[in-house]
Motif scaffolding. Structure first.
Motif, PDB file in Angstrom:
ATOM      1  N   LEU A   1       0.843  -1.198   0.000  1.00 39.56           N
ATOM      2  CA  LEU A   1       0.000   0.000   0.000  1.00 39.56           C
ATOM      3  C   LEU A   1       0.877   1.246   0.000  1.00 39.56           C
ATOM      4  CD1 LEU A   1      -2.871   1.265   0.370  1.00 39.56           C
ATOM      5  CD2 LEU A   1      -2.450   1.116   2.845  1.00 39.56           C
ATOM      6  N   PRO A   2       0.753   2.129  -0.994  1.00 42.99           N
ATOM      7  CA  PRO A   2       1.505   3.385  -0.962  1.00 42.99           C
ATOM      8  C   PRO A   2       1.057   4.244   0.223  1.00 42.99           C
ATOM      9  CG  PRO A   2       0.706   2.930  -3.175  1.00 42.99           C
ATOM     10  CD  PRO A   2       0.000   1.974  -2.258  1.00 42.99           C
ATOM     11  N   LEU A   3       2.033   4.678   1.025  1.00 42.80           N
ATOM     12  CA  LEU A   3       1.735   5.460   2.223  1.00 42.80           C
ATOM     13  C   LEU A   3       2.588   6.718   2.232  1.00 42.80           C
ATOM     14  CD1 LEU A   3       0.305   5.681   5.014  1.00 42.80           C
ATOM     15  CD2 LEU A   3       2.348   4.596   5.989  1.00 42.80           C
ATOM     16  N   TYR A   4       1.925   7.871   2.193  1.00 40.31           N
ATOM     17  CA  TYR A   4       2.593   9.162   2.235  1.00 40.31           C
ATOM     18  C   TYR A   4       2.531   9.691   3.669  1.00 40.31           C
ATOM     19  CZ  TYR A   4       2.322   9.227  -2.885  1.00 40.31           C
ATOM     20  OH  TYR A   4       2.453   8.921  -4.221  1.00 40.31           O
ATOM     21  N   ALA A   5       3.693  10.059   4.208  1.00 40.49           N
ATOM     22  CA  ALA A   5       3.763  10.614   5.560  1.00 40.49           C
ATOM     23  C   ALA A   5       5.127  11.272   5.726  1.00 40.49           C
ATOM     24  CB  ALA A   5       3.564   9.533   6.621  1.00 40.49           C
ATOM     25  N   THR A   6       5.209  12.184   6.674  1.00 41.47           N
ATOM     26  CA  THR A   6       6.495  12.816   6.944  1.00 41.47           C
ATOM     27  C   THR A   6       7.440  11.824   7.626  1.00 41.47           C
ATOM     28  OG1 THR A   6       5.825  13.600   9.127  1.00 41.47           O
ATOM     29  CG2 THR A   6       5.381  15.060   7.234  1.00 41.47           C
ATOM     30  N   ALA A   7       8.725  12.152   7.641  1.00 37.80           N
ATOM     31  CA  ALA A   7       9.713  11.299   8.306  1.00 37.80           C
ATOM     32  C   ALA A   7       9.384  11.148   9.784  1.00 37.80           C
ATOM     33  CB  ALA A   7      11.111  11.898   8.120  1.00 37.80           C
ATOM     34  N   GLU A   8       8.848  12.220  10.406  1.00 34.59           N
ATOM     35  CA  GLU A   8       8.521  12.169  11.829  1.00 34.59           C
ATOM     36  C   GLU A   8       7.374  11.197  12.095  1.00 34.59           C
ATOM     37  OE1 GLU A   8      10.798  15.675  10.874  1.00 34.59           O
ATOM     38  OE2 GLU A   8       8.923  14.923  10.021  1.00 34.59           O
ATOM     39  N   VAL A   9       6.358  11.225  11.250  1.00 34.38           N
ATOM     40  CA  VAL A   9       5.239  10.299  11.407  1.00 34.38           C
ATOM     41  C   VAL A   9       5.677   8.864  11.133  1.00 34.38           C
ATOM     42  CG1 VAL A   9       3.005   9.620  10.434  1.00 34.38           C
ATOM     43  CG2 VAL A   9       3.455  12.019  10.982  1.00 34.38           C
ATOM     44  N   LEU A  10       6.473   8.658  10.096  1.00 33.79           N
ATOM     45  CA  LEU A  10       6.971   7.318   9.794  1.00 33.79           C
ATOM     46  C   LEU A  10       7.830   6.784  10.932  1.00 33.79           C
ATOM     47  CD1 LEU A  10       7.851   7.731   6.006  1.00 33.79           C
ATOM     48  CD2 LEU A  10       5.940   6.436   6.979  1.00 33.79           C
ATOM     49  N   ASP A  11       8.553   7.656  11.586  1.00 31.90           N
ATOM     50  CA  ASP A  11       9.354   7.241  12.737  1.00 31.90           C
ATOM     51  C   ASP A  11       8.457   6.746  13.864  1.00 31.90           C
ATOM     52  OD1 ASP A  11      11.674   7.012  14.462  1.00 31.90           O
ATOM     53  OD2 ASP A  11      11.040   8.881  15.389  1.00 31.90           O
ATOM     54  N   ASP A  12       7.389   7.505  14.173  1.00 36.09           N
ATOM     55  CA  ASP A  12       6.494   7.105  15.259  1.00 36.09           C
ATOM     56  C   ASP A  12       5.773   5.795  14.954  1.00 36.09           C
ATOM     57  OD1 ASP A  12       6.991   9.008  17.202  1.00 36.09           O
ATOM     58  OD2 ASP A  12       5.480  10.408  16.476  1.00 36.09           O
ATOM     59  N   ILE A  13       5.306   5.606  13.706  1.00 36.39           N
ATOM     60  CA  ILE A  13       4.572   4.367  13.402  1.00 36.39           C
ATOM     61  C   ILE A  13       5.524   3.228  13.016  1.00 36.39           C
ATOM     62  CG2 ILE A  13       2.492   5.610  12.734  1.00 36.39           C
ATOM     63  CD1 ILE A  13       3.141   4.877   9.807  1.00 36.39           C
ATOM     64  N   GLY A  14       6.823   3.479  13.085  1.00 42.28           N
ATOM     65  CA  GLY A  14       7.802   2.408  12.890  1.00 42.28           C
ATOM     66  C   GLY A  14       8.409   1.941  14.186  1.00 42.28           C
ATOM     67  N   THR A  15       8.210   2.733  15.275  1.00 42.11           N
ATOM     68  CA  THR A  15       8.822   2.389  16.560  1.00 42.11           C
ATOM     69  C   THR A  15       7.773   2.296  17.664  1.00 42.11           C
ATOM     70  OG1 THR A  15       9.329   4.746  16.874  1.00 42.11           O
ATOM     71  CG2 THR A  15      11.064   3.355  15.950  1.00 42.11           C
ATOM     72  N   GLY A  16       7.265   3.452  18.116  1.00 38.86           N
ATOM     73  CA  GLY A  16       6.314   3.457  19.232  1.00 38.86           C
ATOM     74  C   GLY A  16       5.037   2.688  18.950  1.00 38.86           C
ATOM     75  N   PHE A  17       4.565   2.733  17.724  1.00 43.78           N
ATOM     76  CA  PHE A  17       3.363   2.014  17.285  1.00 43.78           C
ATOM     77  C   PHE A  17       3.733   1.374  15.949  1.00 43.78           C
ATOM     78  CE2 PHE A  17      -1.345   2.566  15.849  1.00 43.78           C
ATOM     79  CZ  PHE A  17      -1.621   1.261  16.205  1.00 43.78           C
ATOM     80  N   PRO A  18       4.398   0.219  15.968  1.00 48.00           N
ATOM     81  CA  PRO A  18       5.127  -0.287  14.788  1.00 48.00           C
ATOM     82  C   PRO A  18       4.241  -0.844  13.673  1.00 48.00           C
ATOM     83  CG  PRO A  18       5.276  -1.874  16.560  1.00 48.00           C
ATOM     84  CD  PRO A  18       4.570  -0.671  17.126  1.00 48.00           C
ATOM     85  N   LEU A  19       3.403   0.017  13.108  1.00 49.18           N
ATOM     86  CA  LEU A  19       2.516  -0.419  12.034  1.00 49.18           C
ATOM     87  C   LEU A  19       3.291  -0.855  10.799  1.00 49.18           C
ATOM     88  CD1 LEU A  19      -0.298   2.276  12.205  1.00 49.18           C
ATOM     89  CD2 LEU A  19      -0.490  -0.137  12.789  1.00 49.18           C
ATOM     90  N   THR A  20       4.378  -0.166  10.503  1.00 45.58           N
ATOM     91  CA  THR A  20       5.128  -0.516   9.290  1.00 45.58           C
ATOM     92  C   THR A  20       5.673  -1.935   9.390  1.00 45.58           C
ATOM     93  OG1 THR A  20       7.046   0.620  10.232  1.00 45.58           O
ATOM     94  CG2 THR A  20       5.706   1.845   8.674  1.00 45.58           C
ATOM     95  N   ARG A  21       6.142  -2.322  10.585  1.00 38.22           N
ATOM     96  CA  ARG A  21       6.650  -3.696  10.757  1.00 38.22           C
ATOM     97  C   ARG A  21       5.514  -4.713  10.744  1.00 38.22           C
ATOM     98  NH1 ARG A  21       9.752  -3.927  15.971  1.00 38.22           N
ATOM     99  NH2 ARG A  21       9.080  -1.808  16.413  1.00 38.22           N
ATOM    100  N   LEU A  22       4.424  -4.388  11.397  1.00 42.92           N
ATOM    101  CA  LEU A  22       3.282  -5.303  11.421  1.00 42.92           C
ATOM    102  C   LEU A  22       2.771  -5.592  10.010  1.00 42.92           C
ATOM    103  CD1 LEU A  22       1.239  -3.943  14.458  1.00 42.92           C
ATOM    104  CD2 LEU A  22       2.253  -6.211  14.274  1.00 42.92           C
ATOM    105  N   LEU A  23       2.576  -4.529   9.223  1.00 41.03           N
ATOM    106  CA  LEU A  23       2.033  -4.707   7.883  1.00 41.03           C
ATOM    107  C   LEU A  23       3.037  -5.359   6.944  1.00 41.03           C
ATOM    108  CD1 LEU A  23      -0.013  -1.422   7.616  1.00 41.03           C
ATOM    109  CD2 LEU A  23      -0.913  -3.745   7.564  1.00 41.03           C
ATOM    110  N   GLY A  24       4.296  -5.372   7.317  1.00 37.93           N
ATOM    111  CA  GLY A  24       5.292  -6.094   6.537  1.00 37.93           C
ATOM    112  C   GLY A  24       5.017  -7.589   6.482  1.00 37.93           C
ATOM    113  N   HIS A  25       4.239  -8.099   7.434  1.00 42.98           N
ATOM    114  CA  HIS A  25       3.859  -9.519   7.436  1.00 42.98           C
ATOM    115  C   HIS A  25       2.589  -9.766   6.625  1.00 42.98           C
ATOM    116  CE1 HIS A  25       6.877 -10.566  10.441  1.00 42.98           C
ATOM    117  NE2 HIS A  25       6.525  -9.468  11.099  1.00 42.98           N
TER     118      HIS A  25
END
Length: 305
Positions: free
Chosen positions: A107-131
């Motif tokens: 899924l193409p996801l547009y977000a700032t680096a700061e938002v991508l950082d938060d959803i990659g660490t504190g709320f790791p959606l990027t890792r979850l959806l990688g599965h």
């Protein structure tokens, strides 16, 4: 160009599942004149076939069911959602990404680096959806250039930083960075009209005001009526400003700001908290808004640009 409001409420929706404030209780009992609302999200299209989903709320599946254009059924598995854009990393704006996991391609996801950082660490959606389907992250650079959104041509979408707060789980809560929160300016060069979308506004600086002055349509923060709304109801110890929102009433509030802009604009409030009296269509507060030419967005509202 068409913008459809998929959800017009703040986090928790209306009625909120565990809330018995006068608004939520009254809606359940049918004793107030109001309509239910899902959590804040809009969709934008230039052709009514390909859509940019701005924020993925927890009710995204319900919102898709209620918006046939988002499920065009052109093939056995299909979606009108060409991409998702997050304006921040708040849970009520990004949890719906998990509901889109059955997509057959990343899924193409547009977000700032700061938002991508938060959803990659504190709320790791990027890792979850990688599965599952995975994400094609498209970092938003706040450089004044329009975003690369070929499916929206000829529309131009600009992302601009605004003053608000990152989510409570972010390590930067209380010390917001540029990019934690953005607004969108959508320009239709064919009509010459512009729409400014900012469901979270904590402060109005000179740059934000200048953009609001340029816009023909404003779709902006309607979270709270007063600064101490949640405190008075015993629901929180935090004022509106600390939560990253500018209330409508009072000196320097949203009503005063919108009144000070050049005339002739469409003015809409969105991201309305379940406690806000403007949810009652016959309330004195709603009448005050009407007297100032300000309207309250609702689920299913469509705006042409």
């Amino acid at each position: 160009m068409r913008l459809r409001v998929l959800g017009s409420s703040a986090g928790g929706g209306f009625p909120q599942w565990n809330c018995n404030c006068p608004n939520c209780d009254g809606l359940r009992r049918g004793t107030i004149v109001a309509r239910p609302r899902t959590q804040s999200s809009v969709a934008i299209s230039a052709n009514d076939s390909d859509w940019l989903l701005v924020n993925a709320s927890p009710e995204v599946l319900q919102q898709i069911r209620e918006t046939p254009g988002l499920q065009p059924a052109r093939q056995i598995r299909d979606s009108g959602i060409a991409a998702v854009l997050l304006i921040d990393a708040q849970i009520d704006h990004c949890t719906g990404l998990l509901m889109l996991r059955e997509r057959s391609a990343p899924l193409p996801l547009y977000a700032t680096a700061e938002v991508l950082d938060d959803i990659g660490t504190g709320f790791p959606l990027t890792r979850l959806l990688g599965h599952y389907c995975g994400l094609q992250t498209r970092p938003i650079a706040l450089d004044g250039q329009p975003l690369d959104l070929p499916f929206l041509e000829p529309l131009q979408v600009h992302a601009v930083p605004i003053a608000s707060q990152p989510p409570p789980y972010s390590p930067f809560r209380g010390q917001a960075r540029p990019g934690d929160n953005i607004a969108l300016m959508v320009h239709n060069p064919l009509s010459g009209r512009k729409l400014f979308y900012a469901p979270g506004l904590g402060q109005i600086d000179a740059a934000t005001r200048a953009l609001m002055e340029q816009a023909d349509v404003l779709l902006v923060d309607g979270t709270f009526w007063t600064e101490d709304e949640m405190i008075r109801l015993g629901l929180s110890a935090k004022p509106a400003a600390e939560m990253g929102h500018l209330p409508q009433s009072g000196a320097g509030g949203m009503i005063a700001l919108l009144d000070s802009l050049p005339p002739g604009k469409q003015k809409w409030l969105i991201h309305i908290n379940n406690t806000n009296p403007i949810l009652r269509e016959d309330s004195p507060e709603r009448a005050i808004l009407a007297a100032h030419g300000i309207q309250v967005a609702f689920d299913g509202l469509e705006i042409e640009l």
